[in-house]
Design an enzyme around this catalytic site. Sequence first.
Site, short mmCIF file in Angstrom:
data_model
loop_
_atom_site.label_atom_id
_atom_site.label_comp_id
_atom_site.label_asym_id
_atom_site.label_seq_id
_atom_site.Cartn_x
_atom_site.Cartn_y
_atom_site.Cartn_z
CB CYS A 42 -3.84 11.19 -21.54
SG CYS A 42 -2.30 10.23 -21.69
CB CYS A 91 1.19 10.84 -25.35
SG CYS A 91 0.30 9.44 -24.35
P1 FAD Z 1 -8.19 19.65 -15.39
O1 FAD Z 1 -6.75 19.49 -15.06
O2 FAD Z 1 -9.08 18.45 -15.46
O3 FAD Z 1 -8.90 20.60 -14.58
C1 FAD Z 1 -10.08 21.20 -14.80
C2 FAD Z 1 -10.69 21.88 -13.41
O4 FAD Z 1 -11.89 22.54 -13.66
C3 FAD Z 1 -10.72 20.79 -12.52
O5 FAD Z 1 -10.04 21.22 -11.37
C4 FAD Z 1 -12.19 20.70 -11.93
O6 FAD Z 1 -12.42 20.53 -10.69
C5 FAD Z 1 -12.54 22.00 -12.51
N1 FAD Z 1 -14.25 22.39 -12.75
C6 FAD Z 1 -14.87 21.35 -13.40
N2 FAD Z 1 -16.07 22.00 -13.47
C7 FAD Z 1 -16.18 23.28 -12.75
C8 FAD Z 1 -17.27 24.09 -12.71
N3 FAD Z 1 -18.56 24.10 -12.90
N4 FAD Z 1 -16.90 25.21 -12.07
C9 FAD Z 1 -15.43 25.48 -11.56
N5 FAD Z 1 -14.48 24.43 -11.70
C10 FAD Z 1 -14.87 23.26 -12.32
N6 FAD Z 1 -1.47 14.22 -19.81
C11 FAD Z 1 0.02 14.37 -19.78
O7 FAD Z 1 0.72 15.31 -20.34
N7 FAD Z 1 0.79 13.24 -19.74
C12 FAD Z 1 0.37 11.98 -19.18
O8 FAD Z 1 0.92 11.06 -19.19
C13 FAD Z 1 -1.18 11.99 -19.02
N8 FAD Z 1 -1.97 10.86 -18.53
C14 FAD Z 1 -2.98 10.81 -18.07
C15 FAD Z 1 -3.43 9.82 -17.69
C16 FAD Z 1 -4.95 9.83 -17.27
C17 FAD Z 1 -5.40 8.36 -16.61
C18 FAD Z 1 -5.83 10.88 -17.27
C19 FAD Z 1 -6.91 10.92 -16.52
C20 FAD Z 1 -5.09 12.14 -17.94
C21 FAD Z 1 -3.84 11.85 -18.21
N9 FAD Z 1 -3.22 13.27 -18.87
C22 FAD Z 1 -1.90 13.23 -19.32
C23 FAD Z 1 -4.09 14.21 -19.16
C24 FAD Z 1 -3.99 15.39 -18.29
O9 FAD Z 1 -4.25 15.20 -17.12
C25 FAD Z 1 -5.06 16.59 -18.96
O10 FAD Z 1 -5.10 16.67 -19.96
C26 FAD Z 1 -5.15 17.89 -17.98
O11 FAD Z 1 -4.96 17.93 -16.71
C27 FAD Z 1 -6.12 18.98 -18.54
O12 FAD Z 1 -5.63 20.21 -17.89
P2 FAD Z 1 -7.18 21.28 -17.69
O13 FAD Z 1 -6.71 22.15 -17.03
O14 FAD Z 1 -7.68 21.26 -18.98
O15 FAD Z 1 -8.29 20.31 -17.04
#
Ligand code: FAD
Length: 457
Positions: A204, A385
């Site tokens: 983000c 965003c």
């Molecule tokens: P994540 O949701 O981060 O999941 C990754 C998972 O992998 C986690 O559960 C973690 O525990 C797991 N993991 C890590 N290492 C291991 C391992 N070795 N073995 C097994 N599991 C593991 N997005 C929007 O759409 N709108 C917004 O307004 C927005 N605002 C944001 C504001 C902030 C402050 C933040 C931090 C993020 C924001 N986002 C927003 C971004 C959004 O949250 C992420 O882009 C999204 O969650 C990514 O999803 P993901 O599945 O790739 O990763």
Amino acid sequence: MASVYKVVSSQFLCQRSSVKLTSASPWRGSWYSTAAEPASSPQKEYKFVVAGAGSGGMAMANALTRKFGKGKVAVVEPSELHFYQPMWTLVGGGIKTKEDSSRTMSSLMPKGADWYKDRVAKLDPDNNTVSTTQGDVLKYEYLIVALGFELNISSIKGMQEALDEDPMFCCNYSYNYVDKTFKAFQNFKKGNAIFTQPASPIKCAGAPQKIMYLAHDYFRKNGKLQDANIIFNQGLPKIFGVPKYAAVLTDICKSRDITVNVNHNLVEVRHDKKEAIFKLMDKETPEYVTYQYEMMHATPHMSPPEVLKSSPLAGPAGFMTVNKHTGQHTKYSNVVGLGDCTDIPTSRTAAAVAAQTGMLKQTLAAIMNNHDPEKVAHYDGYTSCPLITGYNTCVLAEFDFDLNPLETFPFDQGKERRTMYHLKKDFMPQLYWNMMVKGLWNGPGLMRKLSHFGFSK
Ligand code: FAD
């Protein structure tokens, strides 16, 4: 061995029966019936292994379990809690509590899947296995990688100490520290309020400045604005990547007397002296500049977890290399990925992940039917965003790979609007918990087409 949660409940049966396959469904096409049988060896066999159950992994785990039934999906995820991270901006602004942003992982995990509450320790795509830290070896037919980004706080000297010891130094990017931010707003007296964004990929890319606009509004409402010098120190050369929204944000900063310094990359914090040191990124020889701060919100560097970076799935930059339109791995055809940990060249958001969930359903269906995924899946880079600009305003940025706006609503989303603020604050969390993590939301593509009478991409 890690504990494995295997529960089949009536809720699971309901979920399954509610899925209707239509010709428009990304699940169309017949599937191979070579489902893996449970193995008696220590190595367990699954049709699908999902690595990581954040936004992307949980959505895929639910969708796959609903489609394929009990025992076909294994999920490896160590965390007790699942976070709706987009809410952390609102938590930082004192609008929601951090508890509002989390649910127990067990309450979201599909009942027919086997949850290995453990970390992935090794990804071995040459042998189609994933190993966990406690010694489980999971063999898969198809692997879904959704390991997200980890924070590299220690790569900025003194940042960890500042987070632990300075009440006026905060960071919305971590559940552990997100509730420091609003206290810093409240305790702010006089001086520089600095907000930073690093010169490297983050999740983000709007979040480092959304919290700044909330600070500005909070100071204004609470009579502190005349004593605050608000500064955005951005490590990159632009305030925001998409020209349309960059122009809007630049105007907002000008009208609110917010100083924007581009190419200012935070490298060190000396919280005992209330100093922050920035490297000037546009200089040929290294040059640094020091700022005093009264309060500071810093955004750390981020990267995929080490286990992915050191695996054969990662490219030289550490990201999982996938086809940007299909999510299929560039070398291992039975491996797909989505979300922050991949090299899909779009802004890393939960909104992007939702659209990528739809993409992966199509891609997996194609792979399993020996079809070319590129003929059915065509992710356009959709990401969004919601740029919160105050306690009741928001600019809803939505765009594609080419940084062209891809707006859902039939009005100019480049304007600050109260409706978009409520969409972000009230509607999106409901959409996330009730649809997205259940694998039922593939982004607003259809809505966009309808609201533009079919004249939208
Ligand atoms: P994540 O949701 O981060 O999941 C990754 C998972 O992998 C986690 O559960 C973690 O525990 C797991 N993991 C890590 N290492 C291991 C391992 N070795 N073995 C097994 N599991 C593991 N997005 C929007 O759409 N709108 C917004 O307004 C927005 N605002 C944001 C504001 C902030 C402050 C933040 C931090 C993020 C924001 N986002 C927003 C971004 C959004 O949250 C992420 O882009 C999204 O969650 C990514 O999803 P993901 O599945 O790739 O990763």
